[in-house]
Design a protein around this motif. Structure first.
Motif, mmCIF file in Angstrom:
data_model
loop_
_atom_site.group_PDB
_atom_site.id
_atom_site.type_symbol
_atom_site.label_atom_id
_atom_site.label_comp_id
_atom_site.label_asym_id
_atom_site.label_seq_id
_atom_site.Cartn_x
_atom_site.Cartn_y
_atom_site.Cartn_z
ATOM 1 N N LEU A 94 0.837 -1.202 0.000
ATOM 2 C CA LEU A 94 0.000 0.000 0.000
ATOM 3 C C LEU A 94 0.870 1.250 0.000
ATOM 4 O O LEU A 94 2.016 1.227 0.442
ATOM 5 N N ASN A 95 0.304 2.372 -0.449
ATOM 6 C CA ASN A 95 0.963 3.657 -0.257
ATOM 7 C C ASN A 95 1.063 3.904 1.244
ATOM 8 O O ASN A 95 0.288 3.344 2.031
ATOM 9 N N LYS A 96 1.989 4.783 1.634
ATOM 10 C CA LYS A 96 2.170 5.092 3.050
ATOM 11 C C LYS A 96 2.416 6.586 3.218
ATOM 12 O O LYS A 96 3.183 7.177 2.468
ATOM 13 N N PHE A 97 1.749 7.176 4.213
ATOM 14 C CA PHE A 97 1.941 8.579 4.560
ATOM 15 C C PHE A 97 2.622 8.675 5.912
ATOM 16 O O PHE A 97 2.291 7.934 6.831
ATOM 17 N N GLY A 98 3.567 9.598 6.031
ATOM 18 C CA GLY A 98 4.217 9.838 7.302
ATOM 19 C C GLY A 98 4.104 11.290 7.709
ATOM 20 O O GLY A 98 4.133 12.186 6.865
ATOM 21 N N VAL A 99 3.964 11.511 9.007
ATOM 22 C CA VAL A 99 3.905 12.853 9.578
ATOM 23 C C VAL A 99 5.041 12.951 10.593
ATOM 24 O O VAL A 99 5.120 12.143 11.520
ATOM 25 N N ILE A 100 5.922 13.917 10.381
ATOM 26 C CA ILE A 100 7.109 14.065 11.219
ATOM 27 C C ILE A 100 7.013 15.369 11.999
ATOM 28 O O ILE A 100 6.877 16.448 11.408
ATOM 29 N N PHE A 101 7.081 15.246 13.306
ATOM 30 C CA PHE A 101 7.000 16.408 14.200
ATOM 31 C C PHE A 101 8.386 16.760 14.729
ATOM 32 O O PHE A 101 9.263 15.902 14.830
ATOM 33 N N ASP A 102 8.548 18.029 15.115
ATOM 34 C CA ASP A 102 9.803 18.505 15.693
ATOM 35 C C ASP A 102 9.813 18.176 17.179
ATOM 36 O O ASP A 102 9.005 18.696 17.944
ATOM 37 N N GLY A 103 10.737 17.321 17.586
ATOM 38 C CA GLY A 103 10.873 16.970 18.989
ATOM 39 C C GLY A 103 11.792 17.913 19.759
ATOM 40 O O GLY A 103 11.916 17.804 20.969
ATOM 41 N N GLY A 104 12.430 18.827 19.045
ATOM 42 C CA GLY A 104 13.291 19.800 19.698
ATOM 43 C C GLY A 104 14.701 19.284 19.935
ATOM 44 O O GLY A 104 15.128 18.286 19.369
ATOM 45 N N ARG A 105 15.404 20.025 20.793
ATOM 46 C CA ARG A 105 16.798 19.719 21.115
ATOM 47 C C ARG A 105 16.852 19.097 22.506
ATOM 48 O O ARG A 105 16.342 19.673 23.462
ATOM 49 N N LEU A 106 17.500 17.948 22.594
ATOM 50 C CA LEU A 106 17.620 17.249 23.866
ATOM 51 C C LEU A 106 18.987 17.515 24.490
ATOM 52 O O LEU A 106 19.997 17.547 23.794
ATOM 53 N N THR A 107 18.982 17.693 25.804
ATOM 54 C CA THR A 107 20.234 17.865 26.533
ATOM 55 C C THR A 107 20.944 16.514 26.649
ATOM 56 O O THR A 107 20.338 15.459 26.430
ATOM 57 N N ASP A 108 22.208 16.541 27.037
ATOM 58 C CA ASP A 108 22.946 15.303 27.255
ATOM 59 C C ASP A 108 22.255 14.442 28.312
ATOM 60 O O ASP A 108 22.222 13.214 28.197
ATOM 61 N N GLU A 109 21.694 15.083 29.335
ATOM 62 C CA GLU A 109 20.991 14.344 30.394
ATOM 63 C C GLU A 109 19.742 13.659 29.841
ATOM 64 O O GLU A 109 19.465 12.499 30.174
#
Length: 161
Positions: A94-109
């Motif tokens: 089948l065809n496939k659609f994807g939605v990608i959201f911005d999760g931001g910047r993660l700290t080392d912790e």
């Protein structure tokens, strides 16, 4: 010619079918993309995300998949980075659609606190775009590069593969 009304149960049999996925694009504080190595294909690098369950919205899917795959409960804003369309073929019926959201910047912790689901991913890596290009398939890297570009330009990317 007069149009004939078709009940929804019949109409949906006449239109294209597709599967869908959603996920988050994360970087570290230096802006380097964070990706996970897939268990089912060790050459595949991806971010937290997966296929939508019935009745689930893309946002709900991204939140659920992120938690399932990393034990990280995302609480940031809903910011769309990209829409991805994959044409059906020998790899998928089948065809496939994807939605990608911005999760931001993660700290080392935050990165250090990620707990991978061993049934989904074997490792987490942080690299520059140039380093990722050497490790990824051209299609996978195109998606990564488009999401990164969309974040930097504050636009939304559209990809077709």
């Amino acid at each position: 010619m007069t149009a004939r009304w078709i009940p929804p149960e019949e109409y949906v049999k006449t239109i294209a079918n597709a599967t869908s996925y959603a996920g988050f694009y994360f970087t570290d504080t230096a802006g380097r993309p964070i990706q996970l190595r897939a268990v089912r294909n060790e050459d595949a690098w991806q971010w937290p995300g997966g296929n939508m369950d019935p009745g689930e919205t893309p946002w709900e899917c991204a939140l659920r998949e992120c938690f399932e795959e990393t034990q990280m409960a995302f609480t940031g804003p809903q910011k769309l980075l990209a829409v991805h369309f994959i044409t059906r073929g020998s790899h998928w019926p089948l065809n496939k659609f994807g939605v990608i959201f911005d999760g931001g910047r993660l700290t080392d912790e935050q990165i250090g606190a990620i707990v991978l689901d061993p049934g989904e991913h074997t490792e987490l890596r942080v690299h520059t775009l140039q380093e990722w290009e050497e490790l990824m398939s051209p299609v996978g890297f195109a998606r990564l590069k488009a999401a990164d570009h969309a974040r930097h330009t504050e636009t939304v990317a559209y990809l077709e593969h």
